[in-house]
Design an enzyme around this catalytic site. Structure first.
Site, PDB file in Angstrom:
ATOM      1  N   SER A  49     -52.461 -68.443 -54.526  1.00  0.00           N
ATOM      2  CA  SER A  49     -51.361 -68.529 -55.474  1.00  0.00           C
ATOM      3  C   SER A  49     -50.186 -68.140 -54.788  1.00  0.00           C
ATOM      4  O   SER A  49     -50.172 -67.421 -53.666  1.00  0.00           O
ATOM      5  CB  SER A  49     -51.540 -67.570 -56.768  1.00  0.00           C
ATOM      6  N   TYR A  74     -45.062 -72.331 -57.579  1.00  0.00           N
ATOM      7  CA  TYR A  74     -44.054 -72.610 -58.804  1.00  0.00           C
ATOM      8  C   TYR A  74     -42.532 -73.238 -58.130  1.00  0.00           C
ATOM      9  O   TYR A  74     -42.296 -73.131 -57.064  1.00  0.00           O
ATOM     10  CB  TYR A  74     -43.776 -71.301 -59.470  1.00  0.00           C
ATOM     11  N   THR A  89     -47.809 -75.610 -60.319  1.00  0.00           N
ATOM     12  CA  THR A  89     -48.133 -75.315 -61.694  1.00  0.00           C
ATOM     13  C   THR A  89     -46.953 -75.473 -62.732  1.00  0.00           C
ATOM     14  O   THR A  89     -45.907 -75.298 -62.324  1.00  0.00           O
ATOM     15  CB  THR A  89     -48.450 -74.011 -61.930  1.00  0.00           C
ATOM     16  N   LYS A 130     -50.798 -78.939 -62.274  1.00  0.00           N
ATOM     17  CA  LYS A 130     -51.670 -78.094 -63.067  1.00  0.00           C
ATOM     18  C   LYS A 130     -50.791 -77.562 -64.267  1.00  0.00           C
ATOM     19  O   LYS A 130     -49.899 -77.173 -64.160  1.00  0.00           O
ATOM     20  CB  LYS A 130     -52.190 -76.540 -62.259  1.00  0.00           C
ATOM     21  N   HIS A 159     -53.491 -72.589 -68.997  1.00  0.00           N
ATOM     22  CA  HIS A 159     -53.140 -71.341 -68.250  1.00  0.00           C
ATOM     23  C   HIS A 159     -54.147 -70.403 -68.788  1.00  0.00           C
ATOM     24  O   HIS A 159     -53.607 -69.212 -68.816  1.00  0.00           O
ATOM     25  CB  HIS A 159     -51.715 -70.868 -68.340  1.00  0.00           C
TER      26      HIS A 159
END
Length: 383
Positions: free
Chosen positions: A109, A132, A158, A254, A278
């Site tokens: 991440s 992000y 995401t 995602k 999520h």
């Protein structure tokens, strides 16, 4: 309870709860608002029954699949999750090692606690980088370039987190990064001194993907402010199309949940989409990924790799998702609880349990390979 006595998701969750301070356990375990979507994610699999076929001469089972150009040995991958060194000091290194041992894909991440480069030096298995979309377009480009140079295989954007969900469990304890606990939260940490010693005696907690952008010391920005101050809620499909072109490799989104968005992902050249709410941590009341699978597969199946995550607690859940048509499924809490309980050994045990359940289920279904599964193996349950 010890690790060897853990035989399913619920056992791992129980052991993690015993070892983690309450605020950290609830950070993993909790969802948004009333947590209705969190509960429904697993319950959605109960809406369908499996229909097995017998006398198919199944001696051996091949669990391997290909997703987004990556060959993996089981149809389950470890989804990218944030802050893993809070749960166990080995964090992403433990998860990457376990995933590599089982021949599957793992993700790192943007809010990960180990760097892309350090993990890639140790493990060569298929690796995803989840990030992000920031207001600073130069930062987005720099993050993609860094991932490319590190040897990341798949870029994952995401798209369901342009703002943080309302996670009331965290509000009740004052959980945040950096820690700003209220009295209730502090007392729960004090009750788990072994975790505190483990945390303090190992490498300093940091977010290496965001070095220079988010200060985890006494400084300027918390995780909460990262979402509100740095992420760009005005992100559009044109922005994503530019990123897909710039990455020029396997790229997935995602958090796609509608057929219209799935079609847009195909049109801009995405390699895959992951149906996801999520883990029930963002929009409470949203539809579950499993319930939405058929609609999206009917719209774009065969044009793009379709995965899902959310609520996977059993091998039979995986079989139902694959029978519906998903290429593979992602797990999050399923490996985070065993990570918290026992580090790499915990993640390995959890993946082993899940693989055994899938393999056993395949034999009982009369299927020797994943492609043998189809919607003919599913029926709506009679309640």
């Amino acid at each position: 309870m010890r690790l060897q006595h853990c035989h399913n998701y619920h056992d791992f969750r129980t052991l993690a709860q015993r070892r983690l301070p309450g605020p950290i356990f609830n950070y993993i375990d909790g969802g948004a608002d009333d947590e209705a979507t969190l509960r429904r994610n697993s319950a959605s699999f109960d809406r369908f029954d499996l229909v097995p076929n017998v006398l198919r001469g199944v001696r051996d089972v091949d669990l391997s699949v290909q997703i987004m150009g990556q060959s993996i040995d089981m149809p389950v991958y470890c989804s990218p999750t944030a802050l893993q060194r809070l749960f166990h000091h080995t964090g992403e290194f433990a998860v990457a090692a376990a995933a590599s041992k089982f021949g599957t894909m793992f993700g790192v991440s943007s809010l990960g606690t180990a760097s892309l480069e350090e993990i890639r030096k140790r493990h060569s298995g298929p690796q995803v980088y989840q990030f992000y979309f920031h207001k600073d377009r130069a930062l987005n480009r720099a993050m993609m370039l860094r991932a490319k140079e590190a040897g990341v295989n798949v870029m994952m954007l995401t798209v369901d987190s342009i703002t943080g969900g309302n996670r009331e469990r965290d509000l009740r304890t004052g959980f945040s990064i950096p820690f700003k606990l209220n009295l209730a939260g502090i007392s729960q940490f004090a009750a788990k001194p072994a975790w505190a010693m483990n945390y303090l005696l190992h490498e300093r907690f940091r977010l290496p993907q965001l070095d220079g952008h988010v200060d985890m010391g006494k400084g300027a920005m918390s995780i909460g402010r990262y979402f509100t101050d740095m992420l760009d809620p005005s992100m559009t499909w044109d922005d994503v199309a530019d990123m897909v072109a710039e990455w020029a490799g396997p790229f997935c989104l995602k958090g796609v949940m509608s057929a219209a968005d799935a079609r847009r992902a195909v049109d801009i050249g995405c390699t895959g989409i992951i149906l996801s709410n999520h883990g029930g941590r963002q929009l409470d009341g949203s539809r579950t990924a499993f319930d939405q699978l058929a609609e999206i597969l009917d719209a774009v199946g065969g044009e793009i790799d379709i995965m899902m995550d959310g609520g996977i607690q059993r091998g039979t859940h995986v079989l139902k998702a694959l029978s519906m048509g998903a290429k593979a499924v992602g797990i999050g809490r399923y490996y985070l609880f065993p990570l918290a309980a026992a580090g790499q050994a915990g993640v390995e045990r959890a993946l082993g349990v899940l693989r055994n359940e899938i393999e056993r289920g395949m034999k009982l279904m009369g299927c020797s390979k994943i492609s043998d599964l189809s919607r003919a193996n599913l029926r709506l349950a009679t309640l």
